[in-house]
Motif scaffolding. Structure first.
Motif, PDB file in Angstrom:
ATOM      1  N   ASN A   3     -14.583  -2.828 -21.697  1.00 53.06           N
ATOM      2  CA  ASN A   3     -13.783  -0.976 -22.266  1.00 53.06           C
ATOM      3  C   ASN A   3     -12.484  -1.841 -23.494  1.00 53.06           C
ATOM      4  O   ASN A   3     -12.685  -1.025 -24.829  1.00 53.06           O
ATOM      5  N   GLN A   6     -13.658  -3.534 -26.936  1.00 51.11           N
ATOM      6  CA  GLN A   6     -13.634  -1.611 -27.595  1.00 51.11           C
ATOM      7  C   GLN A   6     -12.909  -1.230 -27.726  1.00 51.11           C
ATOM      8  O   GLN A   6     -12.719  -0.803 -29.329  1.00 51.11           O
ATOM      9  N   ILE A   7     -11.720  -0.966 -27.773  1.00 48.00           N
ATOM     10  CA  ILE A   7     -10.684  -0.432 -27.378  1.00 48.00           C
ATOM     11  C   ILE A   7     -10.002  -1.527 -28.914  1.00 48.00           C
ATOM     12  O   ILE A   7     -10.096  -0.873 -30.621  1.00 48.00           O
ATOM     13  N   ILE A  55     -11.418   5.308 -25.045  1.00 47.90           N
ATOM     14  CA  ILE A  55     -12.118   4.723 -26.462  1.00 47.90           C
ATOM     15  C   ILE A  55     -12.030   6.407 -27.228  1.00 47.90           C
ATOM     16  O   ILE A  55     -12.204   6.006 -28.284  1.00 47.90           O
ATOM     17  N   GLU A  98     -20.052   3.107 -30.021  1.00 47.46           N
ATOM     18  CA  GLU A  98     -18.976   1.861 -29.064  1.00 47.46           C
ATOM     19  C   GLU A  98     -19.785   0.661 -30.058  1.00 47.46           C
ATOM     20  O   GLU A  98     -19.195  -0.564 -29.357  1.00 47.46           O
TER      21      GLU A  98
END
Length: 467
Positions: A3, A6-7, A55, A98
């Protein structure tokens, strides 16, 4: 962990719009964000679902401020609409973004045996150029400012050598060097020692804090860049020499290795173990690896002249074979570099491939995954593991350029848009075959290394270095 990566990738995607006249600030911003996210990810009390919501919320805020880059993937999740900047964008569109947010092209140059080089701080900047899907138009002012009004030949004129590193008196001494190039004076920060035989390949992590290396001693090692310490040693399950390695561009907790017994394997960084279904055998020794920017497609080059294509199941770490293409039968494929698009004039996905038949080949990837030869450039390569790369700012100019090492001891620059006399520049200075080449993010500096262990840092005319 996935996560926060991805941020970070989301922030990198919008970094081109942040402080457009101050590239060093944009780089520092991404580095600081990476540090904060890593610290936050180590907190066990953090709710993972909250990070996913974060996100989506941050994507909406960034799109409101800067507009929304175009993304090609479409989600299949139930749609819920939001309004940003006067446009309606669905939740399914955001969620479909994403998988592409981690497009890292850590196609940062893959380093190869007997000498290889890589700039470590171009990651966030390079992701900007590789991952944004909007191809610059001829009228785009920002594109012209980045590319300038010069010809391709003028853009790749060099003022001379910025620095020469010669600490590797033996190019296969089993060590790696971490060096500082900017600000001067250039220095060797540390030497990474632990491999007992030649280092065949290495790769930087997405956040530039870990180096992955593989060696003919049959081990993969993970190094802490700040301390220079080896933090994990992973032995090949077959005991074979390892030839190549590569982090997954979306999830740096996953990496791929290729060995001399023709096996390609996906390994979990945290556990040091391979995934079930994550190992496949190919036709020859796995000399080179490349992911496409989405991280879904993996290309593997072998010493028999074939390219094997795989789909990667990111959730389970599985490899799914899709096709095999013979590109230079009986001759080694020593380098693969992938781009989602090359320039305004070449918008299709492309592969740049070194073949040990005195050729650098540019292939177009068709929608069905097949390869079509687009260009062939002449270099000297029969015995060495020569590497090449796309120039990072190529897509912002009229025309595009690729660079390659060569056994004639020169660095070659090719304009892929020219039908005749495609070689627009050569750099002379090495006294042995040039094995690998790598630009930093703004093309102000070029690193090249040779079979005798010498690394030359070249400086472009009229450019100040940015890391």
């Amino acid at each position: 962990m996935a996560n926060w990566q991805q941020i970070l990738a989301l922030d990198a995607k919008y970094n081109a719009y942040r402080a457009p006249n101050n590239p060093p600030f944009r780089t520092l911003y991404i580095k600081r964000r990476s540090q904060l996210l890593r610290e936050s990810a180590s907190d066990p009390e953090k709710d993972q679902s909250a990070r996913k919501d974060y996100i989506h919320t941050r994507a909406r805020l960034l799109a409101t401020k800067y507009g929304s880059p175009a993304f090609s993937d479409q989600g299949s999740i139930k749609s819920r609409s939001f309004s940003f900047g006067g446009r309606s964008i669905s939740k399914s569109t955001i969620e479909s973004m994403e998988p592409k947010m981690g497009e890292a092209r850590k196609f940062h140059r893959r380093q190869r045996s007997s000498g290889s080089v890589k700039f470590n701080l171009d990651g966030p900047m390079k992701r900007i150029y590789d991952s944004i899907e909007v191809v610059p138009t001829k009228e785009a002012e920002a594109s012209r400012a980045m590319g300038g009004d010069k010809t391709v030949s003028e853009n790749y004129a060099f003022a001379g050598m910025h620095h020469i590193f010669d600490q590797h008196t033996d190019a296969v001494d089993g060590t790696l060097s971490v060096c500082q190039v900017i600000p001067p004076p250039a220095t060797v920060i540390c030497m990474l020692k632990g491999h007992t035989e030649a280092v065949s390949d290495f790769a930087w992590s997405l956040s530039n804090d870990i180096i992955l290396s593989v060696s003919f001693d049959g081990t993969a090692r993970l190094w802490n860049v700040a301390s220079g310490e080896c933090i994990r040693v992973i032995k090949d399950i077959t005991g074979a020499e390892l030839h190549s390695c590569l982090f997954h561009p979306l999830n740096n907790n996953m990496f791929v290795t290729g060995n001399s017994k023709c096996f390609v394997q996906i390994i979990n960084l945290s556990t040091g173990k391979g995934y079930k279904g994550g190992s496949c055998k190919i036709t020859g020794q796995a000399l080179s690896l490349a992911f496409d920017p989405t991280g879904v497609n993996l290309w593997v080059g072998d010493d028999k002249g074939s390219l094997s294509a795989f789909k990667v199941d990111l959730a389970h770490g599985k490899l799914i074979r899709t096709r095999r293409v013979s590109v230079c039968e009986g001759h080694a494929v020593t380098s693969i570099c992938a781009r989602a698009w090359v320039s305004r004039e070449a918008r299709e996905p492309s592969l740049l491939v070194n073949c040990a038949i005195n050729s650098l080949c540019l292939f177009r990837i068709s929608s069905d995954g097949s390869l079509q030869l687009k260009k062939r450039f002449s270099i000297r390569q029969k015995f060495s593991r020569i590497r090449s790369t796309f120039c990072p700012l190529m897509s912002f100019r009229q025309g595009a350029c690729v660079i390659s090492g060569s056994e004639d001891m020169c660095v070659h620059f090719f304009d892929i848009g020219k039908e005749k006399k495609a070689c627009v520049n050569k750099l002379l200075g090495h006294s042995a075959p040039v094995l690998d080449v790598c630009f930093n993010c703004d093309e102000s500096l070029l690193a090249s290394c040779d079979a005798q262990g010498m690394v030359i840092i070249w400086k472009r005319e009229g450019k100040q270095g940015v890391l």
